[in-house]
Every structure is written in structure tokens, then in C-alpha cells.
Design an enzyme around this catalytic site. Structure first.
Site, PDB file in Angstrom:
ATOM      1  N   GLY A 197      49.048  45.182  34.194  1.00 32.15           N
ATOM      2  CA  GLY A 197      50.105  44.930  33.204  1.00 32.15           C
ATOM      3  C   GLY A 197      51.222  45.953  33.320  1.00 32.15           C
ATOM      4  O   GLY A 197      52.413  45.604  33.279  1.00 32.15           O
ATOM      5  N   ARG A 257      46.793  46.865  23.264  1.00 36.58           N
ATOM      6  CA  ARG A 257      45.758  46.858  22.222  1.00 36.58           C
ATOM      7  C   ARG A 257      45.606  48.254  21.622  1.00 36.58           C
ATOM      8  O   ARG A 257      45.597  48.406  20.416  1.00 36.58           O
ATOM      9  CB  ARG A 257      44.420  46.386  22.818  1.00 36.58           C
ATOM     10  CG  ARG A 257      43.405  45.977  21.781  1.00 36.58           C
ATOM     11  CD  ARG A 257      42.269  45.197  22.418  1.00 36.58           C
ATOM     12  NE  ARG A 257      41.523  46.020  23.365  1.00 36.58           N
ATOM     13  CZ  ARG A 257      40.477  46.792  23.043  1.00 36.58           C
ATOM     14  NH1 ARG A 257      40.029  46.797  21.797  1.00 36.58           N
ATOM     15  NH2 ARG A 257      39.867  47.514  23.943  1.00 36.58           N
ATOM     16  N   ALA A 317      40.211  38.401  31.187  1.00 28.60           N
ATOM     17  CA  ALA A 317      39.958  36.961  31.033  1.00 28.60           C
ATOM     18  C   ALA A 317      38.936  36.730  29.920  1.00 28.60           C
ATOM     19  O   ALA A 317      38.092  37.573  29.647  1.00 28.60           O
ATOM     20  CB  ALA A 317      39.419  36.402  32.350  1.00 28.60           C
ATOM     21  N   SER A 368      48.676  37.501  42.336  1.00 26.02           N
ATOM     22  CA  SER A 368      47.869  38.190  43.347  1.00 26.02           C
ATOM     23  C   SER A 368      48.647  39.278  44.047  1.00 26.02           C
ATOM     24  O   SER A 368      49.840  39.140  44.301  1.00 26.02           O
ATOM     25  CB  SER A 368      47.353  37.212  44.407  1.00 26.02           C
ATOM     26  OG  SER A 368      46.648  37.942  45.399  1.00 26.02           O
ATOM     27  N   GLY A 369      47.935  40.335  44.372  1.00 20.15           N
ATOM     28  CA  GLY A 369      48.543  41.402  45.160  1.00 20.15           C
ATOM     29  C   GLY A 369      48.089  42.773  44.725  1.00 20.15           C
ATOM     30  O   GLY A 369      48.591  43.782  45.222  1.00 20.15           O
ATOM     31  N   GLY A 370      47.134  42.797  43.781  1.00 18.98           N
ATOM     32  CA  GLY A 370      46.657  44.084  43.306  1.00 18.98           C
ATOM     33  C   GLY A 370      47.776  44.845  42.607  1.00 18.98           C
ATOM     34  O   GLY A 370      48.836  44.283  42.293  1.00 18.98           O
ATOM     35  N   LYS A 374      44.736  30.210  42.166  1.00 26.68           N
ATOM     36  CA  LYS A 374      44.443  31.651  42.255  1.00 26.68           C
ATOM     37  C   LYS A 374      42.947  31.891  42.438  1.00 26.68           C
ATOM     38  O   LYS A 374      42.533  32.780  43.198  1.00 26.68           O
ATOM     39  CB  LYS A 374      44.945  32.384  41.001  1.00 26.68           C
ATOM     40  CG  LYS A 374      44.575  33.872  40.941  1.00 26.68           C
ATOM     41  CD  LYS A 374      45.127  34.627  42.142  1.00 26.68           C
ATOM     42  CE  LYS A 374      45.013  36.125  42.110  1.00 26.68           C
ATOM     43  NZ  LYS A 374      43.785  36.762  41.807  1.00 26.68           N
ATOM     44  N   HIS A 405      42.185  31.137  45.961  1.00 30.01           N
ATOM     45  CA  HIS A 405      42.713  32.278  46.733  1.00 30.01           C
ATOM     46  C   HIS A 405      41.664  33.384  46.783  1.00 30.01           C
ATOM     47  O   HIS A 405      41.369  33.949  47.838  1.00 30.01           O
ATOM     48  CB  HIS A 405      44.015  32.783  46.089  1.00 30.01           C
ATOM     49  CG  HIS A 405      44.434  34.158  46.554  1.00 30.01           C
ATOM     50  ND1 HIS A 405      43.811  35.316  46.124  1.00 30.01           N
ATOM     51  CD2 HIS A 405      45.373  34.556  47.431  1.00 30.01           C
ATOM     52  CE1 HIS A 405      44.355  36.362  46.704  1.00 30.01           C
ATOM     53  NE2 HIS A 405      45.314  35.929  47.510  1.00 30.01           N
ATOM     54  N   ASN A 406      41.103  33.680  45.630  1.00 32.99           N
ATOM     55  CA  ASN A 406      40.114  34.760  45.582  1.00 32.99           C
ATOM     56  C   ASN A 406      38.838  34.389  46.323  1.00 32.99           C
ATOM     57  O   ASN A 406      38.203  35.245  46.938  1.00 32.99           O
ATOM     58  CB  ASN A 406      39.797  35.129  44.130  1.00 32.99           C
ATOM     59  CG  ASN A 406      40.878  36.018  43.528  1.00 32.99           C
ATOM     60  OD1 ASN A 406      42.022  35.945  43.945  1.00 32.99           O
ATOM     61  ND2 ASN A 406      40.517  36.818  42.566  1.00 32.99           N
ATOM     62  N   GLU A 456      39.587  35.014  49.721  1.00 25.43           N
ATOM     63  CA  GLU A 456      39.614  36.489  49.834  1.00 25.43           C
ATOM     64  C   GLU A 456      38.184  37.021  50.039  1.00 25.43           C
ATOM     65  O   GLU A 456      37.953  37.877  50.899  1.00 25.43           O
ATOM     66  CB  GLU A 456      40.231  37.049  48.543  1.00 25.43           C
ATOM     67  CG  GLU A 456      40.195  38.540  48.354  1.00 25.43           C
ATOM     68  CD  GLU A 456      40.750  38.927  46.974  1.00 25.43           C
ATOM     69  OE1 GLU A 456      41.874  38.535  46.630  1.00 25.43           O
ATOM     70  OE2 GLU A 456      40.038  39.631  46.208  1.00 25.43           O
ATOM     71  N   TYR A 457      37.233  36.506  49.272  1.00 23.64           N
ATOM     72  CA  TYR A 457      35.838  36.943  49.414  1.00 23.64           C
ATOM     73  C   TYR A 457      35.335  36.656  50.841  1.00 23.64           C
ATOM     74  O   TYR A 457      34.681  37.492  51.462  1.00 23.64           O
ATOM     75  CB  TYR A 457      34.930  36.188  48.434  1.00 23.64           C
ATOM     76  CG  TYR A 457      34.777  36.784  47.057  1.00 23.64           C
ATOM     77  CD1 TYR A 457      35.881  37.156  46.285  1.00 23.64           C
ATOM     78  CD2 TYR A 457      33.521  36.949  46.486  1.00 23.64           C
ATOM     79  CE1 TYR A 457      35.727  37.667  45.011  1.00 23.64           C
ATOM     80  CE2 TYR A 457      33.356  37.467  45.203  1.00 23.64           C
ATOM     81  CZ  TYR A 457      34.466  37.817  44.468  1.00 23.64           C
ATOM     82  OH  TYR A 457      34.305  38.320  43.206  1.00 23.64           O
TER      83      TYR A 457
END
Ligand code: 6PG
Length: 470
Positions: A19, A38, A82, A134-136, A188, A191-192, A195-196
């Protein structure tokens, strides 16, 4: 709904790693941004850390305070974990929202929840977008790949901001609306999953070089550096070279040797496999990658297994070029399975996903960005028989060139006792899917025998049961 003519105000809730990075990216691109978190104490720290960008940030003590202070129409980006935190944020916000406001969930959400939230928000006359990012941390700060799901008009209202903060490939933003409701989060998730599989293939080839060729980590790192200048060029290959080249400052040992070999997972790989099973799609490379992470996490079990069986692991006689080509073949098949899953979901949920477009927005910014994705985008634009990426002419050429090496690698690894779950599953998929007549005739015979399930005949004649039915 916001329209392109109305300039909305933007707010972001959730100043964790992703964030904070996304917020800085937004203000760095010239947008004013309201922020809240928060734990309110983080807001002041974040604004101080923002340095020269701080004058574009307005901090608030809570999500509701932020929403109330923002001019209409408002676009509020949620960057919270999530699940329950997203629902709680929406519940807090809802009484304060008005038609024209948009809430964006930019976390890694389960697309089923995004579909539910979109419907609930739309029933209340409010707009919701599910946005996969995505992109860390580096991507979020400097340009991620962004996969959006939601209605077209809502997307148009936020598009200028999303395009501005996204990674660029040849100058074009790696961001798009891919379909309605959960489409962005589904893409997404897949995508992951890819990625795995990509990460596991890399780990398997590292393991083979380390234990089957007795190479040290630095030398293997140099192999990955070399591969990163050829057809395997990708972010994951690049960072693997860096990881393997690193030294632990406390012990002077290769860093990789002091890292516990138990892979974490937050769940997106598992979600990919669950959805593949629900949709009846074989995503065996991704499933194998999730399974391998599970085995890795069972350290005690592996230690007991090694003590019980005391396996010997032999050398493998494989060239660097063999391993490179084998990895390329497995990566093509892993991606092909991921796209098969996207194709099935697109039909099921009426998303009309554009596979070439998805490949294009994965070419920069995201974790699986690679030279291969550029080839994949071109291959999809040219057309793929049966919609299968692996059958697109350009991929057929690459597979014809690389499958022999994959076969040599899997044969050698299995004979010598080295685990290669994703590489071997890729080869199994290839051998199964290139056999026009397989062995499932026997399965159909068995099913008919014990359950009178019936079978189709190859000659089209009637006779849907065997003689045991009489
Ligand atoms: C990305 C990453 C990102 C995150 C994963 C890690 O695309 O930027 O995929 O979403 O790093 O969630 O997932 P695991 O913890 O499951 O490996």
C-alpha cells in the site's frame, strides 16, 4: 459512475508494504492522494517518509474520516489483507458512499469474493473494481502490471490513474480491464499459479545442478545470469542469479545455504489449483508446484524419510544447454496450462478474456515478466489451434526444439533420484496431449463394466455398453 470528464478524488487505505509503495507511485505520477491506515500512527510516519512527495498526501485517522473528507466523486483503493479485512472495510465505508463513488480492492483477493462484493455493491447502487496488482514492492512503487475486473464505465473513470502508475512496455501501460466482476482477480490468481510453476522449475534446475552436478551456488548463479541473456530472460531468472550469488555476512557461506528450505505460500497458488479442479482443467504443473511447496514445508517429515530410506542420489549427465532448453519447454507448458484455465473461466463466467492482451500486460511490471511472454503475446495474436498456447505455431517450433532436452533431463533426474515434480509433469502433459489415441478407452470400459456408464464407439455405431451389460 465517474466519467472521464469528472476528476475524482483518490484515497488509499492500508499503508503496509504494498500500500505504501502504491501510494508513493500514485503521488509520484502527479495525483493528490488521501491516505489512512488501520493503525493511525503509521499515517504520519508514512507522510514523513514520503519526503518531497508529502505535499501531495493528506492523512486521515481512519477509513471513514478519509472518505468523509474526500470531495465527490471518490475513488477509494483498499490495500488490506484478503478476506475479512476487505469485507470489514467495505462495511465501514458503505454508509458514507454515494452513487458515483468507486471502491477498488487492489489486494490479492479470491475472485469468488470479488464477484460477491461487486454484486453486493452494485445492488446498493455503488461501484466496485477488483484489481490484481503484480510486481512486489518494487513494482508497486515503480510500475506494476495491473489486471482489472469490473464494468467498463467504472474502469474508464479510473483508467487515467491506473495507466499512469502501471509499468510500461514499449511505452504502453501494462494495465487493462479484462472483464467484469472477478476477471481481474482471477487473472491475477492464475498469474500467481504460473509464478509458482516458474519458481519451482527454477528451484528444480538449481537442485539438479547443485546435487546432480556438484556445482556450488555461485557457479549456478552465473548459469542463471547467462540464461538471463537468452530465451529464458525473465525477472525470476534474473533474481535467482542474484540470490545464488549472495553471501551471508554472518558466516561468509553462500546465502542460499543458510536459508531454511521450507517455502511459504499465502494461498494464490492453491486457489489456482482449486479453480482448475472446479473448472475441469488440468493445471498439473501448477498443482505440482503447490505440492512441492507443501513437501518443502514438511521438514520433519523429510528428515524422517531421509533417515528411513537413506536414498543415494547419483550424478546427472546433462549439459547447461540441456537444462536451459528443458526449462524453456516446461515454462511454455506451465504457461499453456495457465492460459487453458483462463480460457475455461472466461467461458464459465462470460468474461471474454483476451489471451493476447493478458500476455501483453504481463510483459512488464509483474513477477512472471519474461521474454517468453512477448513470444506468447505474438503467438496468441497469430492464433492457437484449440485455443491452446502450446499448439500455436511459434510455440510448436520452440517445443520441438526443446522437448528432447526436457526428456533427457527428466529421465536423468528420475534415474538418479532427484525430485523434479514440475519438470516431469510438464513432460507428462506433453506426452499425453500429443497422443491422439490414448489409454482412456480402458477407463471407459471399466466404468461401463462396474457402473453401466456407457461409452462412445470410434465407428459411431450404436452399442453404448459392453457384453457384461446383458
Ligand atoms: C506478485 C506476487 C505477489 C506476492 C505473492 C506471493 O505478483 O506481485 O505474486 O502477489 O508476492 O502473493 O505469494 P506466496 O506468498 O503465495 O508465494
Amino acid at each position: 459512475m465517474t466519467s472521464p470528464e469528472t476528476s475524482p478524488s483518490f484515497g488509499l487505505f492500508g499503508l503496509g508494504t504494498m500500500g505504501s509503495a502504491l501510494a508513493l507511485n500514485i503521488v509520484d505520477n502527479g495525483f493528490e492522494l488521501h491516505v489512512a491506515n488501520r493503525s493511525a500512527a503509521r499515517v504520519d510516519d508514512f507522510i514523513t517518509e514520503a519526503g518531497a512527495l508529502a505535499n501531495k498526501l493528506t492523512g486521515h485517522n481512519s477509513l471513514v474520516a478519509m472518505a468523509q473528507a474526500m470531495p465527490n466523486p471518490r475513488v477509494i483503493i483498499l490495500m488490506v489483507p484478503a478476506g475479512a479485512a476487505v469485507d470489514a472495510s467495505i462495511a465501514d465505508l458503505k454508509p458514507h458512499l454515494q452513487p458515483g463513488d468507486v471502491v477498488i480492492d487492489a489486494g490479492n483477493a479470491d475472485f469468488n469474493e470479488t464477484r460477491r462484493r461487486t454484486a453486493e455493491m452494485e445492488q446498493a447502487g455503488l461501484a466496485f473494481l477488483g484489481m490484481g496488482v503484480s510486481g512486489g514492492e518494487d513494482g508497486a512503487r515503480n510500475g506494476p502490471s495491473i489486471m482489472v475486473g469490473g464494468t467498463q464505465s467504472v474502469w474508464q473513470g479510473v483508467r487515467p490513474l491506473v495507466d499512469a502508475i502501471a509499468a510500461k512496455f514499449d511505452g504502453a501501460p501494462c494495465a487493462d480491464r479484462l472483464g467484469t466482476d472477478g476477471a481481474g482477480h482471477f487473472v491475477k490468481t492464475v498469474h500467481n499459479g504460473i509464478e509458482y510453476a516458474d519458481m519451482q522449475v527454477i528451484a528444480e534446475t538449481y537442485g539438479l545442478m547443485r546435487r546432480g552436478k556438484s556445482m556450488d551456488p555461485a557457479a549456478i548463479g552465473q548459469v542463471f545470469d547467462r540464461w538471463n541473456t537468452g530465451p529464458l530472460k525473465s525477472y525470476l531468472v534474473e533474481i535467482t542469479g542474484a540470490v545464488l550469488g549472495a553471501t551471508d555476512s554472518a558466516t561468509n557461506a553462500p546465502l542460499v545455504d543458510v536459508i531454511v528450505d521450507a517455502a511459504g505460500q499465502k494461498g494464490t497458488g492453491r486457489w489456482t489449483v482449486i479453480e482448475a479442479l472446479k473448472l475441469g482443467v488440468a493445471a498439473s504443473t501448477i498443482e505440482a508446484a503447490v505440492g512441492a511447496r507443501v513437501w518443502s514445508a514438511d521438514r520433519d517429515g523429510r528428515a524422517v524419510g531421509e533417515a528411513l530410506f537413506a536414498p543415494t542420489r547419483g550424478d546427472v549427465d546433462l549439459s547447461e544447454a540441456d537444462i536451459e532448453q528443458a526449462m524453456l519447454a516446461a515454462r511454455i507448458i506451465g504457461h499453456s496450462q495457465g492460459f487453458d484455465l483462463l480460457t475455461a473461466a472466461s467461458a464459465q463466467f462470460d468474461w471474454a478474456l483476451d489471451m493476447a492482451r493478458i500476455s501483453e500486460i504481463w510483459r512488464a511490471g509483474c513477477i512472471i515478466r519474461s521474454a517468453l511472454l512477448d513470444d506468447i503475446a505474438t503467438a496468441f495474436r497469430a492464433g492457437a489451434p484449440e485455443g491452446k498456447l502450446a499448439f500455436a505455431p511459434a510455440m510448436v517450433d520452440q517445443l520441438n526444439a526443446t522437448i528432447p532436452a526436457l526428456r533427457r533431463l527428466v529421465g536423468a533426474a528420475i534415474t538418479a533420484g532427484h525430485p523434479v515434480p514440475v519438470l516431469s509433469n510438464a513432460l507428462q502433459w506433453f506426452d499425453g496431449m500429443t497422443q491422439a489415441r490414448g489409454s482412456a478407452d480402458v477407463i471407459q470400459g471399466q466404468r461401463d463394466y462396474f457402473g453401466r456408464h456407457g461409452f462412445d464407439r470410434v465407428d459411431g455405431l450404436p452399442g453404448r455398453h459392453g457384453p457384461w451389460a446383458d
